[in-house]
Write a protein that holds these residues in place. Sequence first.
Motif, PDB file in Angstrom:
ATOM      1  N   ALA A  56      48.396  68.009 -26.267  1.00 55.50           N
ATOM      2  CA  ALA A  56      47.317  68.814 -25.685  1.00 55.50           C
ATOM      3  C   ALA A  56      47.785  69.612 -24.482  1.00 55.50           C
ATOM      4  O   ALA A  56      47.408  70.777 -24.307  1.00 55.50           O
ATOM      5  CB  ALA A  56      46.146  67.911 -25.295  1.00 55.50           C
ATOM      6  N   ASP A  57      48.582  69.001 -23.633  1.00 56.85           N
ATOM      7  CA  ASP A  57      49.123  69.689 -22.461  1.00 56.85           C
ATOM      8  C   ASP A  57      50.246  68.837 -21.900  1.00 56.85           C
ATOM      9  O   ASP A  57      50.122  67.612 -21.824  1.00 56.85           O
ATOM     10  CB  ASP A  57      48.053  69.898 -21.387  1.00 56.85           C
ATOM     11  N   THR A  80      29.677  68.124 -17.652  1.00 51.67           N
ATOM     12  CA  THR A  80      29.186  67.889 -19.006  1.00 51.67           C
ATOM     13  C   THR A  80      28.338  66.626 -19.063  1.00 51.67           C
ATOM     14  O   THR A  80      28.474  65.720 -18.243  1.00 51.67           O
ATOM     15  CB  THR A  80      30.354  67.750 -19.999  1.00 51.67           C
ATOM     16  N   ARG A  82      26.834  67.044 -26.914  1.00 56.94           N
ATOM     17  CA  ARG A  82      27.400  67.246 -25.576  1.00 56.94           C
ATOM     18  C   ARG A  82      26.909  68.579 -25.029  1.00 56.94           C
ATOM     19  O   ARG A  82      27.003  69.607 -25.691  1.00 56.94           O
ATOM     20  CB  ARG A  82      28.926  67.230 -25.608  1.00 56.94           C
ATOM     21  N   THR A 113      36.301  76.039 -24.105  1.00 56.61           N
ATOM     22  CA  THR A 113      36.812  75.421 -25.331  1.00 56.61           C
ATOM     23  C   THR A 113      38.080  74.630 -25.070  1.00 56.61           C
ATOM     24  O   THR A 113      38.246  73.504 -25.570  1.00 56.61           O
ATOM     25  CB  THR A 113      37.074  76.499 -26.397  1.00 56.61           C
ATOM     26  N   GLN A 114      38.989  75.183 -24.268  1.00 61.11           N
ATOM     27  CA  GLN A 114      40.234  74.483 -23.951  1.00 61.11           C
ATOM     28  C   GLN A 114      39.968  73.182 -23.203  1.00 61.11           C
ATOM     29  O   GLN A 114      40.577  72.148 -23.490  1.00 61.11           O
ATOM     30  CB  GLN A 114      41.150  75.386 -23.128  1.00 61.11           C
ATOM     31  N   LEU A 159      37.129  71.399 -23.171  1.00 62.09           N
ATOM     32  CA  LEU A 159      36.442  70.451 -24.049  1.00 62.09           C
ATOM     33  C   LEU A 159      37.396  69.850 -25.072  1.00 62.09           C
ATOM     34  O   LEU A 159      37.284  68.659 -25.420  1.00 62.09           O
ATOM     35  CB  LEU A 159      35.271  71.132 -24.753  1.00 62.09           C
ATOM     36  N   ASP A 160      38.333  70.639 -25.563  1.00 65.88           N
ATOM     37  CA  ASP A 160      39.317  70.111 -26.510  1.00 65.88           C
ATOM     38  C   ASP A 160      40.150  69.001 -25.874  1.00 65.88           C
ATOM     39  O   ASP A 160      40.446  67.983 -26.519  1.00 65.88           O
ATOM     40  CB  ASP A 160      40.232  71.232 -27.004  1.00 65.88           C
ATOM     41  N   GLN A 161      40.517  69.187 -24.598  1.00 66.43           N
ATOM     42  CA  GLN A 161      41.305  68.154 -23.916  1.00 66.43           C
ATOM     43  C   GLN A 161      40.451  66.921 -23.620  1.00 66.43           C
ATOM     44  O   GLN A 161      40.938  65.787 -23.698  1.00 66.43           O
ATOM     45  CB  GLN A 161      41.918  68.732 -22.640  1.00 66.43           C
ATOM     46  N   ASP A 178      38.099  65.923 -25.557  1.00 65.58           N
ATOM     47  CA  ASP A 178      38.023  65.265 -26.859  1.00 65.58           C
ATOM     48  C   ASP A 178      39.272  64.419 -27.111  1.00 65.58           C
ATOM     49  O   ASP A 178      39.183  63.306 -27.643  1.00 65.58           O
ATOM     50  CB  ASP A 178      37.868  66.296 -27.980  1.00 65.58           C
ATOM     51  N   VAL A 179      40.418  64.939 -26.748  1.00 61.94           N
ATOM     52  CA  VAL A 179      41.663  64.180 -26.910  1.00 61.94           C
ATOM     53  C   VAL A 179      41.611  62.891 -26.099  1.00 61.94           C
ATOM     54  O   VAL A 179      42.051  61.831 -26.553  1.00 61.94           O
ATOM     55  CB  VAL A 179      42.873  65.044 -26.500  1.00 61.94           C
ATOM     56  N   GLN A 235      45.161  80.022 -19.381  1.00 61.46           N
ATOM     57  CA  GLN A 235      45.284  78.641 -19.852  1.00 61.46           C
ATOM     58  C   GLN A 235      44.593  77.684 -18.885  1.00 61.46           C
ATOM     59  O   GLN A 235      44.815  77.735 -17.675  1.00 61.46           O
ATOM     60  CB  GLN A 235      46.752  78.240 -19.989  1.00 61.46           C
TER      61      GLN A 235
END
Length: 398
Positions: A120-121, A199, A206, A239-240, A242-244, A246-247, A265
Amino acid sequence: MRLYVLARNPTDSVTEGFLPAARRLGLDVTLLTDQPDAHRLRERPDAPEILGCDVRDFRAVISRISAHHTPDAVFTNSDHLQTQAALAAEYFGLPGKDWRVALRTKDKAQMRRHLAAAGADAVWSAELPAHQEPARLRVLDVPFPCVVKPREGVASEDVVLVEGPGQLERRCAEIRERRPGAALIVEEYLAGELHTLETLGDGRVRHVLGGFRTEVSPPPYFIEERMTFVPAHPAPVVTQVLDQLDVLGVGFGVCHTEFVVSQGQARLIEVNYRAIGDQCDLLLAQLLDIPLFERILRTHMGESLPADLGARTDGRARLDYPCAQRAGTLTAAPGATEVTSGGVRLTYRPLREVGEHHELHGTNRDFLGVVRATGTDQAAVDRTVADFLAAHHWEITP
């Protein structure tokens, strides 16, 4: 229904946010804390039951609850107690956060490892375990400048920017003097604009509540001096983030995420699996015009969130934190203030009493008060805060 709230020191989030919300919901509240006297000093006629407990130990929490009233919900807004509350909720078969996720977000080294392993990062970081000497860092290829901070710290406490190897060892040694045996993390400095994303989820739905743009003090410290509400960050950035999340597995309850944006980023600074503090949560509830604290508690009681929270979207806000610049006694400062003018509602709350002596910490503990203002026009909000700050002064005598 019986709600157990875990807490350490008293905070505005709990005393002005969650406890009044619990009363409005008609809940019987028991506050478990390792600092009962401090909480009793804030007692009101409708204060909750307060019981002493080593809330840092999940076994003590479970034992104390088991010997008392049957719980219907276990909740905490403390950074330090999320894992304990999650384990207690799971033990009693109640809704709550996954204790693994609570631990993963609290432990900054574990968060970095988890994100990197998932692709993810990748942030360069190294952990200095408890009781290991800072000299161990000499063999590492540390990217300078870097940031050193406690692995499980909070509120910019002992977070410092470091420019070179010798300074890194000195800073680590200084932190260890204040925090004997503390595990530290050293990581690359993430440049860019600092923001937050707030959030609220129930594990199925969510909601993004907006966020803040954060202005911090000049290096080497990272004291939050101003927060400006951002109704909606750019969609790709959200989105970025929230994606992290989620991970990491973050999706239940309220969460306060700090991140920077660099060249489009979004890179996480830290994830605080709780409501944002320093009165930002109080402002958020007012600004969105929703029963925010009640919604959070209802989630921990097993209720689903609606598809639409009914939040206002036209609100604008700013918070400023007058901050001590030196150690000494506060000898002059404005008192609590409430004023509405030109469509802007301004509230000032002192955080120190005149006559109090404090050392200089280089953290949020240097805050002298909180100025928060809301309206529908950002320029008007900014002018109102600037006028208030210009009209008052805070004097510290060495």
